[in-house]
Design a protein around this motif. Sequence first.
Motif, PDB file in Angstrom:
ATOM      1  N   UNK A 193      -5.391  19.855  14.157  1.00  0.00           N
ATOM      2  CA  UNK A 193      -5.781  20.166  12.785  1.00  0.00           C
ATOM      3  C   UNK A 193      -4.563  20.158  11.866  1.00  0.00           C
ATOM      4  N   UNK A 194      -3.469  20.736  12.354  1.00  0.00           N
ATOM      5  CA  UNK A 194      -2.241  20.767  11.552  1.00  0.00           C
ATOM      6  C   UNK A 194      -1.691  19.369  11.309  1.00  0.00           C
ATOM      7  N   UNK A 195      -1.943  18.458  12.251  1.00  0.00           N
ATOM      8  CA  UNK A 195      -1.435  17.097  12.124  1.00  0.00           C
ATOM      9  C   UNK A 195      -2.391  16.170  11.379  1.00  0.00           C
ATOM     10  N   UNK A 196      -3.623  16.652  11.161  1.00  0.00           N
ATOM     11  CA  UNK A 196      -4.621  15.808  10.489  1.00  0.00           C
ATOM     12  C   UNK A 196      -4.179  15.492   9.062  1.00  0.00           C
ATOM     13  N   UNK A 197      -4.434  14.239   8.636  1.00  0.00           N
ATOM     14  CA  UNK A 197      -3.984  13.788   7.312  1.00  0.00           C
ATOM     15  C   UNK A 197      -5.124  13.691   6.296  1.00  0.00           C
ATOM     16  N   UNK A 198      -6.355  13.657   6.792  1.00  0.00           N
ATOM     17  CA  UNK A 198      -7.485  13.540   5.868  1.00  0.00           C
ATOM     18  C   UNK A 198      -8.466  14.676   6.073  1.00  0.00           C
ATOM     19  N   UNK A 199      -9.276  14.925   5.022  1.00  0.00           N
ATOM     20  CA  UNK A 199     -10.274  15.984   5.111  1.00  0.00           C
ATOM     21  C   UNK A 199     -11.343  15.636   6.142  1.00  0.00           C
ATOM     22  N   UNK A 200     -11.613  14.331   6.284  1.00  0.00           N
ATOM     23  CA  UNK A 200     -12.626  13.913   7.264  1.00  0.00           C
ATOM     24  C   UNK A 200     -12.176  14.268   8.669  1.00  0.00           C
ATOM     25  N   UNK A 201     -10.887  14.025   8.973  1.00  0.00           N
ATOM     26  CA  UNK A 201     -10.349  14.372  10.283  1.00  0.00           C
ATOM     27  C   UNK A 201     -10.427  15.886  10.524  1.00  0.00           C
TER      28      UNK A 201
END
Length: 391
Positions: A193-201
């Motif tokens: 989650x911390x590494x996610x770049x988009x809201x979809x991810x």
Amino acid sequence: MKLSDFNLTNYKSKFYEKNKLSNKNLDDSKHKIALEISNVGLWDWDVTSNKVFYSKESMQIIGYDEDDLKNTSKFWDSKVHPDDKESYFSDFKSHLNGDVDIYENKYRILCKSGVYKWVLDKGKIIERDENGKPTRIIGTHTDITNLKNTEDKLNKNLQLITSQNKRLYNFTHIVSHNLKTHIGNFKNILEFYEEAKTEIEKEDLVLHLKSISDSLTSTIVDLDDIISIKSKAQVNQINERVYLHNCCNKIIESLSIDSQNKGVTIHNALRKDEVILSNKSYLDSIFYNIISNGIKYSDPNKKSQIIIQSVHTKSHIKILISDNGIGIDMDKFKGQIFEMYQTFHGTMRQDSRGVGLYITKTQVDALQGEIQIESKLDEGTAFSLTFPKQK
């Protein structure tokens, strides 16, 4: 007077006159009263005439009266329980041969009523001929039925307590192992989650987080069920209908993040109508440990997969869970697979504690099942779980 105070060698009376039995042996009132008070029976065997005197106390133990009296050893010998006769005759022979100073044996004796009682039988040679051969043996009978029943109850209680302690010990490892796995899943998702770049991810990871949370809640409920089960003498006293396909699907879904990250495809080939009577909490834990191991030890150089299928016989169902992972060196570890704190893959993984397969084996045994493993390095591992069908 206690039985141990009654010294057979000091009991002096004349039982026989001219090879005929007589009750004059009871003239010694002290010994007669002592025997009556203690309910200890007396027997006296004249080896030369092969006649045996049985006191009324001995006869009363097995429910006979003086009218039924037969002054032969066969009268008593024939009533000894078949399973006890070998030790009965062996112990008596040891005394005759001089191997033991006093004959002593505990056995079951058939009463006139048709029931068996437990008897403590003791005896000692008190007269010998000029060649040293026994000519007279005197002994006692003591009814120990109540003592034996109490002893059996104590042994059963001890076995029950030992079994419950063992299951409690196993339960602590189940809690530690299963909860630690869920905590690890939470940690992994939060890192993603911390590494996610988009809201979809992020939204997708939140959904997975919810799935793990639901699985953790289910595990806690299951562990609570196990606590209830462990209060029973036998785990199999609690049976419920378990649909195997659905049971495995829930495990597969809870492990979806791990399987996706590892690139492992899981094929659930169990029929949707397959049902067994078992304990769902234990089955969930069994499937979870084996499937998660298949993911954990997948081969990164292969298109990894886990296949779950079943085979039926008239009396049993066999569930097969196989993978094409890194495998185990069975020549080296065959006798250690299901032992506590054993690892076999030659990896330095911190999450490999060597507890999972021990727990799995314990749970399969508790469900009256059997677990077997076949494995080969660099080819994969196959587990078979065999459970009896119940109506």
